[in-house]
Design a protein around this motif. Sequence first.
Motif, PDB file in Angstrom:
ATOM      1  N   ASN A 112       0.801  -1.216   0.000  1.00 13.32           N
ATOM      2  CA  ASN A 112       0.000   0.000   0.000  1.00 13.32           C
ATOM      3  C   ASN A 112       0.839   1.272   0.000  1.00 13.32           C
ATOM      4  O   ASN A 112       0.296   2.381   0.048  1.00 13.32           O
ATOM      5  CB  ASN A 112      -0.926   0.020   1.220  1.00 13.32           C
ATOM      6  N   SER A 113       2.157   1.126  -0.055  1.00 11.54           N
ATOM      7  CA  SER A 113       3.022   2.299  -0.015  1.00 11.54           C
ATOM      8  C   SER A 113       2.982   3.051  -1.346  1.00 11.54           C
ATOM      9  O   SER A 113       2.605   2.508  -2.390  1.00 11.54           O
ATOM     10  CB  SER A 113       4.461   1.899   0.322  1.00 11.54           C
ATOM     11  N   ASN A 114       3.391   4.299  -1.293  1.00 11.95           N
ATOM     12  CA  ASN A 114       3.389   5.171  -2.466  1.00 11.95           C
ATOM     13  C   ASN A 114       4.595   4.854  -3.358  1.00 11.95           C
ATOM     14  O   ASN A 114       5.726   4.836  -2.886  1.00 11.95           O
ATOM     15  CB  ASN A 114       3.455   6.635  -2.005  1.00 11.95           C
ATOM     16  N   PRO A 115       4.361   4.593  -4.639  1.00 14.98           N
ATOM     17  CA  PRO A 115       5.482   4.302  -5.553  1.00 14.98           C
ATOM     18  C   PRO A 115       6.540   5.403  -5.578  1.00 14.98           C
ATOM     19  O   PRO A 115       7.714   5.123  -5.862  1.00 14.98           O
ATOM     20  CB  PRO A 115       4.806   4.160  -6.918  1.00 14.98           C
ATOM     21  N   LYS A 116       6.151   6.645  -5.269  1.00 19.32           N
ATOM     22  CA  LYS A 116       7.124   7.735  -5.222  1.00 19.32           C
ATOM     23  C   LYS A 116       8.099   7.546  -4.061  1.00 19.32           C
ATOM     24  O   LYS A 116       9.261   7.960  -4.135  1.00 19.32           O
ATOM     25  CB  LYS A 116       6.415   9.082  -5.099  1.00 19.32           C
ATOM     26  N   ASP A 117       7.617   6.908  -2.995  1.00 21.84           N
ATOM     27  CA  ASP A 117       8.464   6.646  -1.838  1.00 21.84           C
ATOM     28  C   ASP A 117       9.192   5.313  -1.962  1.00 21.84           C
ATOM     29  O   ASP A 117      10.329   5.169  -1.503  1.00 21.84           O
ATOM     30  CB  ASP A 117       7.624   6.638  -0.555  1.00 21.84           C
ATOM     31  N   PHE A 118       8.519   4.333  -2.565  1.00 22.77           N
ATOM     32  CA  PHE A 118       9.091   2.995  -2.697  1.00 22.77           C
ATOM     33  C   PHE A 118       8.929   2.522  -4.140  1.00 22.77           C
ATOM     34  O   PHE A 118       7.885   1.980  -4.516  1.00 22.77           O
ATOM     35  CB  PHE A 118       8.402   2.035  -1.720  1.00 22.77           C
ATOM     36  N   PRO A 119       9.941   2.725  -4.963  1.00 26.44           N
ATOM     37  CA  PRO A 119       9.837   2.435  -6.398  1.00 26.44           C
ATOM     38  C   PRO A 119       9.567   0.973  -6.738  1.00 26.44           C
ATOM     39  O   PRO A 119       9.129   0.675  -7.849  1.00 26.44           O
ATOM     40  CB  PRO A 119      11.201   2.874  -6.948  1.00 26.44           C
ATOM     41  N   PHE A 120       9.821   0.060  -5.801  1.00 31.01           N
ATOM     42  CA  PHE A 120       9.685  -1.369  -6.093  1.00 31.01           C
ATOM     43  C   PHE A 120       8.362  -1.941  -5.584  1.00 31.01           C
ATOM     44  O   PHE A 120       8.227  -3.153  -5.438  1.00 31.01           O
ATOM     45  CB  PHE A 120      10.856  -2.140  -5.475  1.00 31.01           C
ATOM     46  N   VAL A 121       7.410  -1.082  -5.322  1.00 31.03           N
ATOM     47  CA  VAL A 121       6.144  -1.527  -4.735  1.00 31.03           C
ATOM     48  C   VAL A 121       5.431  -2.553  -5.617  1.00 31.03           C
ATOM     49  O   VAL A 121       4.810  -3.501  -5.112  1.00 31.03           O
ATOM     50  CB  VAL A 121       5.233  -0.324  -4.431  1.00 31.03           C
ATOM     51  N   ASN A 122       5.523  -2.388  -6.932  1.00 31.88           N
ATOM     52  CA  ASN A 122       4.825  -3.322  -7.831  1.00 31.88           C
ATOM     53  C   ASN A 122       5.390  -4.733  -7.762  1.00 31.88           C
ATOM     54  O   ASN A 122       4.658  -5.711  -7.983  1.00 31.88           O
ATOM     55  CB  ASN A 122       4.869  -2.798  -9.273  1.00 31.88           C
ATOM     56  N   ASP A 123       6.678  -4.857  -7.431  1.00 37.58           N
ATOM     57  CA  ASP A 123       7.258  -6.193  -7.266  1.00 37.58           C
ATOM     58  C   ASP A 123       6.577  -6.923  -6.119  1.00 37.58           C
ATOM     59  O   ASP A 123       6.272  -8.123  -6.210  1.00 37.58           O
ATOM     60  CB  ASP A 123       8.757  -6.086  -6.982  1.00 37.58           C
ATOM     61  N   PHE A 124       6.321  -6.202  -5.047  1.00 35.69           N
ATOM     62  CA  PHE A 124       5.699  -6.819  -3.872  1.00 35.69           C
ATOM     63  C   PHE A 124       4.214  -7.080  -4.109  1.00 35.69           C
ATOM     64  O   PHE A 124       3.660  -8.037  -3.566  1.00 35.69           O
ATOM     65  CB  PHE A 124       5.921  -5.939  -2.644  1.00 35.69           C
ATOM     66  N   ARG A 125       3.594  -6.245  -4.913  1.00 35.68           N
ATOM     67  CA  ARG A 125       2.197  -6.512  -5.280  1.00 35.68           C
ATOM     68  C   ARG A 125       2.113  -7.775  -6.129  1.00 35.68           C
ATOM     69  O   ARG A 125       1.172  -8.563  -5.988  1.00 35.68           O
ATOM     70  CB  ARG A 125       1.618  -5.307  -6.022  1.00 35.68           C
ATOM     71  N   ASP A 126       3.119  -7.983  -6.970  1.00 28.67           N
ATOM     72  CA  ASP A 126       3.152  -9.196  -7.800  1.00 28.67           C
ATOM     73  C   ASP A 126       3.366 -10.447  -6.942  1.00 28.67           C
ATOM     74  O   ASP A 126       2.784 -11.499  -7.226  1.00 28.67           O
ATOM     75  CB  ASP A 126       4.267  -9.089  -8.850  1.00 28.67           C
ATOM     76  N   PHE A 127       4.215 -10.343  -5.928  1.00 28.26           N
ATOM     77  CA  PHE A 127       4.403 -11.484  -5.020  1.00 28.26           C
ATOM     78  C   PHE A 127       3.058 -11.960  -4.476  1.00 28.26           C
ATOM     79  O   PHE A 127       2.790 -13.161  -4.402  1.00 28.26           O
ATOM     80  CB  PHE A 127       5.302 -11.104  -3.832  1.00 28.26           C
ATOM     81  N   TYR A 128       2.238 -10.981  -4.090  1.00 25.91           N
ATOM     82  CA  TYR A 128       0.936 -11.290  -3.494  1.00 25.91           C
ATOM     83  C   TYR A 128      -0.021 -11.877  -4.531  1.00 25.91           C
ATOM     84  O   TYR A 128      -0.658 -12.907  -4.303  1.00 25.91           O
ATOM     85  CB  TYR A 128       0.344 -10.023  -2.880  1.00 25.91           C
ATOM     86  N   LEU A 129      -0.090 -11.221  -5.692  1.00 33.80           N
ATOM     87  CA  LEU A 129      -1.028 -11.661  -6.732  1.00 33.80           C
ATOM     88  C   LEU A 129      -0.666 -13.036  -7.289  1.00 33.80           C
ATOM     89  O   LEU A 129      -1.547 -13.812  -7.673  1.00 33.80           O
ATOM     90  CB  LEU A 129      -1.059 -10.627  -7.866  1.00 33.80           C
ATOM     91  N   LYS A 130       0.612 -13.354  -7.318  1.00 32.12           N
ATOM     92  CA  LYS A 130       1.066 -14.638  -7.854  1.00 32.12           C
ATOM     93  C   LYS A 130       1.126 -15.740  -6.788  1.00 32.12           C
ATOM     94  O   LYS A 130       1.527 -16.855  -7.077  1.00 32.12           O
ATOM     95  CB  LYS A 130       2.447 -14.470  -8.497  1.00 32.12           C
ATOM     96  N   GLY A 131       0.723 -15.398  -5.568  1.00 30.01           N
ATOM     97  CA  GLY A 131       0.718 -16.390  -4.490  1.00 30.01           C
ATOM     98  C   GLY A 131       2.102 -16.832  -4.068  1.00 30.01           C
ATOM     99  O   GLY A 131       2.298 -17.993  -3.676  1.00 30.01           O
ATOM    100  N   GLU A 132       3.066 -15.920  -4.113  1.00 27.37           N
ATOM    101  CA  GLU A 132       4.448 -16.274  -3.804  1.00 27.37           C
ATOM    102  C   GLU A 132       4.837 -15.976  -2.358  1.00 27.37           C
ATOM    103  O   GLU A 132       5.995 -16.140  -1.981  1.00 27.37           O
ATOM    104  CB  GLU A 132       5.390 -15.546  -4.763  1.00 27.37           C
ATOM    105  N   LEU A 133       3.876 -15.528  -1.543  1.00 33.98           N
ATOM    106  CA  LEU A 133       4.169 -15.216  -0.147  1.00 33.98           C
ATOM    107  C   LEU A 133       4.097 -16.479   0.712  1.00 33.98           C
ATOM    108  O   LEU A 133       3.176 -17.274   0.590  1.00 33.98           O
ATOM    109  CB  LEU A 133       3.180 -14.177   0.387  1.00 33.98           C
ATOM    110  N   LYS A 134       5.059 -16.638   1.593  1.00 31.52           N
ATOM    111  CA  LYS A 134       5.047 -17.758   2.527  1.00 31.52           C
ATOM    112  C   LYS A 134       4.015 -17.491   3.620  1.00 31.52           C
ATOM    113  O   LYS A 134       3.743 -16.340   3.977  1.00 31.52           O
ATOM    114  CB  LYS A 134       6.417 -17.934   3.176  1.00 31.52           C
ATOM    115  N   SER A 135       3.470 -18.555   4.183  1.00 35.38           N
ATOM    116  CA  SER A 135       2.560 -18.390   5.314  1.00 35.38           C
ATOM    117  C   SER A 135       3.384 -18.294   6.595  1.00 35.38           C
ATOM    118  O   SER A 135       4.411 -18.977   6.736  1.00 35.38           O
ATOM    119  CB  SER A 135       1.583 -19.556   5.407  1.00 35.38           C
ATOM    120  N   PRO A 136       2.977 -17.458   7.557  1.00 36.82           N
ATOM    121  CA  PRO A 136       3.688 -17.379   8.834  1.00 36.82           C
ATOM    122  C   PRO A 136       3.764 -18.730   9.547  1.00 36.82           C
ATOM    123  O   PRO A 136       4.768 -19.037  10.192  1.00 36.82           O
ATOM    124  CB  PRO A 136       2.858 -16.373   9.633  1.00 36.82           C
TER     125      PRO A 136
END
Length: 226
Positions: free
Chosen positions: A189-213
């Motif tokens: 949810n961070s601003n791309p102006k502050d964090f240029p790589f935000v879309n990479d992390f959005r892709d991790f989520y959309l592609k189901g690449e996040l590990k479960s705690p």
Amino acid sequence: MKIIFITGISKGLGSSLFSNITKLKNHYVIGVGRNFTDNQLALSRLNENFKIMFCDFGYKPSINLKELDLTNFDEIIFINNAGTIEPIRKVGSLGDFEDIQKHININLTSVIYFINSIISFKKRETPLKILNITSGAAEKPIQGWSLYSSTKKGIKTFLNSLKEESTNIDVHHIDPGVMDTEMQESIRNSNPKDFPFVNDFRDFYLKGELKSPDQVALGIVEEFLT
């Protein structure tokens, strides 16, 4: 009996670690933080081997270890799990002094203070194991994560220095990778102006690449605590 301190148990990896650790035998567990779930509060009333300790790491934590009598335990384990990534902003817009200091307190200063307190109250010969939940950001500067990267690197350096001071202090830095937690949600949810790589992390989520705690917690318990 061993005593385990674990910080930040109300959610994410901390909650999963707590669930697995409280199943272990011959362990006295101290859940440290400023928030606890209803189940954790109930367990603290019903289970004599589990205790909650209210500490707000954003400020100077109120720590009273005398009543625990750490000299009675065969081993002390401290799991440094609580942490914050906020604010995700570039330098120049990090906020006021209090915002910056609160972040540093949570990730660095309060952790140092707590560990210092444990060592001052334990027997000199009692082994201390520290599991530090770290991040790749501790080794790689990242735009928008200046505070997070520097404090994660800072606590890692402090613990490595501590290990050099004593032969009975064991330190393990554990990088769990990208997990499906509230911290990851903040990053997405961070601003791309502050964090240029935000879309990479959005892709991790959309592609189901996040590990479960739960998956990460089980691995940590099996490798380091059993």
